[in-house]
Design a protein around this motif. Structure first.
Motif, PDB file in Angstrom:
ATOM      1  N   ARG A   5       0.903  -1.309  -0.007  1.00 34.00           N
ATOM      2  CA  ARG A   5      -0.053   0.037  -0.016  1.00 34.00           C
ATOM      3  C   ARG A   5       0.872   1.331   0.071  1.00 34.00           C
ATOM      4  O   ARG A   5       0.479   2.201  -0.739  1.00 34.00           O
ATOM      5  N   ARG A   6       1.820   1.324   0.850  1.00 37.18           N
ATOM      6  CA  ARG A   6       2.751   2.557   0.732  1.00 37.18           C
ATOM      7  C   ARG A   6       3.567   2.554  -0.757  1.00 37.18           C
ATOM      8  O   ARG A   6       3.874   3.783  -1.080  1.00 37.18           O
ATOM      9  N   GLY A   7       3.814   1.368  -1.199  1.00 37.73           N
ATOM     10  CA  GLY A   7       4.611   1.425  -2.379  1.00 37.73           C
ATOM     11  C   GLY A   7       3.774   1.968  -3.543  1.00 37.73           C
ATOM     12  O   GLY A   7       4.325   2.470  -4.601  1.00 37.73           O
ATOM     13  N   MET A   8       2.457   1.951  -3.660  1.00 38.33           N
ATOM     14  CA  MET A   8       1.623   2.479  -4.524  1.00 38.33           C
ATOM     15  C   MET A   8       1.886   3.850  -4.816  1.00 38.33           C
ATOM     16  O   MET A   8       1.460   4.449  -5.785  1.00 38.33           O
ATOM     17  N   ARG A   9       2.246   4.739  -3.894  1.00 34.48           N
ATOM     18  CA  ARG A   9       2.719   6.075  -4.129  1.00 34.48           C
ATOM     19  C   ARG A   9       3.644   6.194  -5.075  1.00 34.48           C
ATOM     20  O   ARG A   9       3.460   7.244  -5.805  1.00 34.48           O
ATOM     21  N   ARG A  10       4.666   5.342  -5.081  1.00 36.87           N
ATOM     22  CA  ARG A  10       5.635   5.424  -5.989  1.00 36.87           C
ATOM     23  C   ARG A  10       5.793   3.942  -6.667  1.00 36.87           C
ATOM     24  O   ARG A  10       6.888   3.303  -6.687  1.00 36.87           O
ATOM     25  N   ILE A  11       4.574   3.700  -7.566  1.00 35.89           N
ATOM     26  CA  ILE A  11       4.760   2.205  -7.878  1.00 35.89           C
ATOM     27  C   ILE A  11       5.951   1.716  -8.909  1.00 35.89           C
ATOM     28  O   ILE A  11       6.171   0.579  -8.799  1.00 35.89           O
ATOM     29  N   ALA A  12       6.253   2.769  -9.561  1.00 36.51           N
ATOM     30  CA  ALA A  12       7.171   2.323 -10.658  1.00 36.51           C
ATOM     31  C   ALA A  12       8.524   2.038  -9.745  1.00 36.51           C
ATOM     32  O   ALA A  12       9.396   1.327 -10.330  1.00 36.51           O
ATOM     33  N   ASP A  13       8.771   2.724  -8.667  1.00 36.78           N
ATOM     34  CA  ASP A  13      10.125   2.454  -8.019  1.00 36.78           C
ATOM     35  C   ASP A  13       9.947   1.202  -7.123  1.00 36.78           C
ATOM     36  O   ASP A  13      10.929   0.787  -6.623  1.00 36.78           O
TER      37      ASP A  13
END
Length: 215
Positions: free
Chosen positions: A124-132
């Motif tokens: 869920r946190r990673g969706m803010r910078r999904i490509a990274d």
């Protein structure tokens, strides 16, 4: 779901378990994490062992599962070292399968669900910078699928309140929706990832409502 992300997660756990157990004091300081991660490694290896298709850890998966489960159950450092040596041997030597793979319960619900909660939060946190965060999120989604498969074999929970059929259905939904989440992450599909996270959350909530109340 292709096995690549599960294999990558095996390598992540392999490295971290050795780092947390580099000496006796480190192992004692990290004992709770070692138990949790070793049980989850066993779950990942279990799922890799169930694949019909070949992959680089197909024959090694049973030995990896055995070593990880032994590591999660150790109570003294000499046994920790023996289990880590067995894990090394399984991954380095890739032993041939001794026979038909026999799935079994490899972890406790408390430890596997704790790991699932951490993985879900990271996604869920990673969706803010999904490509990274693609690789990490894809590994976490694959790990969630493995946990969903592993808990199928927890007979204690399957037998609670005469609800075995519902248990197997919800475990399958967790596995399949996590596999769908893995695909959405790999496609860098932010909307699909968010939607599948919500579907997975509904499955988890339904399972908690049915089986936590039966505890």
């Amino acid at each position: 779901m292709p096995p690549d992300d599960l294999i990558a997660q095996v390598k992540v756990f392999h490295k971290s378990l050795f780092e947390m157990s580099v000496d006796e004091q480190s192992w004692q300081d990290n004992a709770h994490k070692v138990v949790r991660d070793a049980q989850t490694l066993a779950a990942v290896a279990l799922m890799l062992g169930l694949y019909d298709s070949d992959h680089e850890l197909k024959t090694a998966a049973p030995a990896v599962m055995d070593a990880a489960q032994a590591l999660s159950e150790t109570k003294e450092y000499g046994a920790v070292q023996a289990a880590l040596n067995a894990l090394n041997a399984a991954l380095d030597d890739r032993p041939a399968a001794a026979g038909a793979f026999q799935p079994r319960q490899v972890g406790t619900m408390g430890q596997l669900m704790k790991q699932a909660g951490f993985a879900n939060n990271r996604i869920r946190r990673g969706m803010r910078r999904i490509a990274d965060k693609t690789d990490e999120n894809a590994r976490d989604a694959a790990m969630l699928a493995a946990i969903g498969q592993a808990i199928v074999y927890d007979a204690e929970w399957a037998q609670r309140g005469g609800k075995a059929e519902q248990w197997y259905q919800l475990c399958g939904e967790m596995r399949d929706r996590a596999g769908k989440l893995n695909a959405a992450v790999r496609a860098a599909d932010k909307e699909g990832t968010e939607r599948t996270c919500q579907e997975l959350e509904r499955t988890c909530n339904a399972c908690h409502a049915m089986f936590r109340s039966a505890k």
